[in-house]
Design a protein around this motif. Structure first.
Motif, PDB file in Angstrom:
ATOM      1  N   UNK A   1       6.874  -9.360  -6.662  1.00  0.00           N
ATOM      2  CA  UNK A   1       7.108  -8.590  -7.788  1.00  0.00           C
ATOM      3  C   UNK A   1       8.321  -8.669  -8.704  1.00  0.00           C
TER       4      UNK A   1
ATOM      5  N   UNK B   1      -1.125   5.484  -2.572  1.00  0.00           N
ATOM      6  CA  UNK B   1      -2.308   5.340  -3.256  1.00  0.00           C
ATOM      7  C   UNK B   1      -3.503   4.522  -3.198  1.00  0.00           C
TER       8      UNK B   1
ATOM      9  N   UNK C   1      -9.475   4.259  -8.478  1.00  0.00           N
ATOM     10  CA  UNK C   1      -8.395   4.684  -7.941  1.00  0.00           C
ATOM     11  C   UNK C   1      -8.335   6.270  -7.488  1.00  0.00           C
TER      12      UNK C   1
ATOM     13  N   UNK D   1       5.535   0.082 -13.692  1.00  0.00           N
ATOM     14  CA  UNK D   1       5.470  -0.450 -12.314  1.00  0.00           C
ATOM     15  C   UNK D   1       4.681   0.944 -11.861  1.00  0.00           C
ATOM     16  N   UNK D   2       4.846   1.416 -10.661  1.00  0.00           N
ATOM     17  CA  UNK D   2       4.447   2.557  -9.891  1.00  0.00           C
ATOM     18  C   UNK D   2       3.082   2.644  -9.865  1.00  0.00           C
ATOM     19  N   UNK D   3       2.597   3.617 -10.641  1.00  0.00           N
ATOM     20  CA  UNK D   3       1.222   3.985 -10.697  1.00  0.00           C
ATOM     21  C   UNK D   3       0.042   3.191 -11.550  1.00  0.00           C
ATOM     22  N   UNK D   4       0.741   2.271 -12.494  1.00  0.00           N
ATOM     23  CA  UNK D   4       0.092   1.626 -13.090  1.00  0.00           C
ATOM     24  C   UNK D   4      -1.093   0.457 -12.696  1.00  0.00           C
TER      25      UNK D   4
ATOM     26  N   UNK E   1      -2.659  -2.816 -11.837  1.00  0.00           N
ATOM     27  CA  UNK E   1      -2.431  -4.112 -11.943  1.00  0.00           C
ATOM     28  C   UNK E   1      -3.698  -5.007 -12.435  1.00  0.00           C
TER      29      UNK E   1
ATOM     30  N   UNK F   1       3.365 -10.207 -10.977  1.00  0.00           N
ATOM     31  CA  UNK F   1       3.011 -10.162  -9.553  1.00  0.00           C
ATOM     32  C   UNK F   1       2.487 -11.572  -9.017  1.00  0.00           C
TER      33      UNK F   1
ATOM     34  N   UNK G   1       0.212 -12.817  -5.949  1.00  0.00           N
ATOM     35  CA  UNK G   1      -0.648 -12.792  -4.665  1.00  0.00           C
ATOM     36  C   UNK G   1      -1.123 -13.928  -4.174  1.00  0.00           C
TER      37      UNK G   1
ATOM     38  N   UNK H   1       0.249  -9.803  -0.856  1.00  0.00           N
ATOM     39  CA  UNK H   1       1.350  -9.944  -1.556  1.00  0.00           C
ATOM     40  C   UNK H   1       2.461 -10.828  -1.395  1.00  0.00           C
TER      41      UNK H   1
ATOM     42  N   UNK I   1      11.978  -7.705  -8.062  1.00  0.00           N
ATOM     43  CA  UNK I   1      11.976  -6.237  -7.495  1.00  0.00           C
ATOM     44  C   UNK I   1      11.571  -6.191  -6.013  1.00  0.00           C
ATOM     45  N   UNK I   2      10.549  -7.032  -5.388  1.00  0.00           N
ATOM     46  CA  UNK I   2      10.096  -6.850  -4.339  1.00  0.00           C
ATOM     47  C   UNK I   2       9.581  -8.173  -3.650  1.00  0.00           C
TER      48      UNK I   2
ATOM     49  N   UNK J   1       5.558  -5.838 -15.875  1.00  0.00           N
ATOM     50  CA  UNK J   1       5.798  -6.072 -14.355  1.00  0.00           C
ATOM     51  C   UNK J   1       4.808  -7.026 -14.044  1.00  0.00           C
TER      52      UNK J   1
ATOM     53  N   UNK K   1      -1.275   1.284  -2.214  1.00  0.00           N
ATOM     54  CA  UNK K   1       0.072   1.047  -2.655  1.00  0.00           C
ATOM     55  C   UNK K   1       0.864   2.212  -2.201  1.00  0.00           C
TER      56      UNK K   1
ATOM     57  N   UNK L   1       6.092   2.505  -5.168  1.00  0.00           N
ATOM     58  CA  UNK L   1       6.037   1.262  -4.639  1.00  0.00           C
ATOM     59  C   UNK L   1       5.202   0.509  -5.704  1.00  0.00           C
ATOM     60  N   UNK L   2       5.291  -1.076  -5.761  1.00  0.00           N
ATOM     61  CA  UNK L   2       4.511  -1.910  -6.648  1.00  0.00           C
ATOM     62  C   UNK L   2       3.388  -2.595  -5.862  1.00  0.00           C
TER      63      UNK L   2
END
Lengths: 114, 109
Positions: A48, B32, B49, A98-101, A103, A33, A35, A45, A55-56, A31, B90, B94-95
């Motif tokens: 992404x 989050x 986090x 993605x998600x909780x990972x 950046x 991004x 910014x 942002x 994706x967004x 993923x 976040x 979502x991302x």
């Protein structure tokens, strides 16, 4: 420890010119991004990117902006016709998933539009 | 839409004093929350986090859903803590990260 890299560190351009900002994400990340941070303002942002597609994206990311992963390592942000208000620090980031990972951010490219 | 507020632009404390960097958020779902730090001439890096519930470099932060806050705390400030601190949110699933405006922490001797 692997890091996100960005080139150039500083880019100066004339209004109306096209610029391409380059990023090399961490190699096993999927993923990506972009910014930006206008001087004195918050980090915002832009977009992404996953699996070769956006994706967004934010409202800032209009038709003047585009992103591409031209090969297996680079991730680029293109601004077609720069405006004075595009002057900012542009940060690339990548995450393994993605998600909780987490950046991981690059050092940034300072873009100055004259 | 989500928003992150960091009310202090600059926080100056003496070495050994307690530190609290404030962060409030608005988001209708389950967010989050993160704290990122940027030391002088270095890149943004994740400090902690909320889902990890861990202490990093002596810093802790607890998510308070009732007060919609995620304040960063450290009992005894060190000179090397001087940096810019950004709170970020976040949306669940979502991302994109939404950042606050940041607080510059200055630890004086």
């Amino acid at each position: 420890e692997p890091e996100v890299t960005q080139t150039p560190s500083h880019q100066v351009t004339q209004m109306g010119q096209e610029v391409i900002l380059r990023c090399v994400p961490i190699s096993n990340h999927l993923y990506f991004y972009w910014y930006r941070q206008i001087l004195g303002q918050k980090v915002e942002f832009l977009v992404s990117f996953y699996n070769n597609e956006i994706s967004e994206k934010s409202e800032i990311f209009d038709d003047q902006f585009s992103v591409e992963r031209p090969d297996g390592s680079n991730f680029t942000l293109k601004i077609r016709s720069t405006k004075l208000e595009d002057s900012a620090m542009y940060f690339c980031a990548s995450s393994e998933s993605g998600g909780a990972d987490t950046q991981y951010f690059g050092p940034g490219t300072r873009l100055t539009v004259l | 839409a989500q928003r992150v507020t960091q009310p202090e632009k600059l926080l100056s404390v003496f070495k050994g004093a307690p530190v609290e960097l404030k962060c409030n958020y608005s988001y209708s779902g389950s967010p989050e929350l993160f704290w990122y730090v940027q030391y002088s001439r270095q890149r943004l890096q994740l400090l902690l986090r909320h889902i990890s519930r861990e202490s990093i470099k002596g810093f802790t932060a607890d998510l308070n859903k009732g007060e919609t806050s995620f304040h960063l705390k450290k009992p005894f400030a060190q000179e090397e803590d001087s940096a810019m601190y950004y709170c970020a949110l976040r949306p669940g699933g979502g991302n994109k990260l939404t950042f606050g405006t940041g607080t510059q922490l200055k630890v004086e001797l």
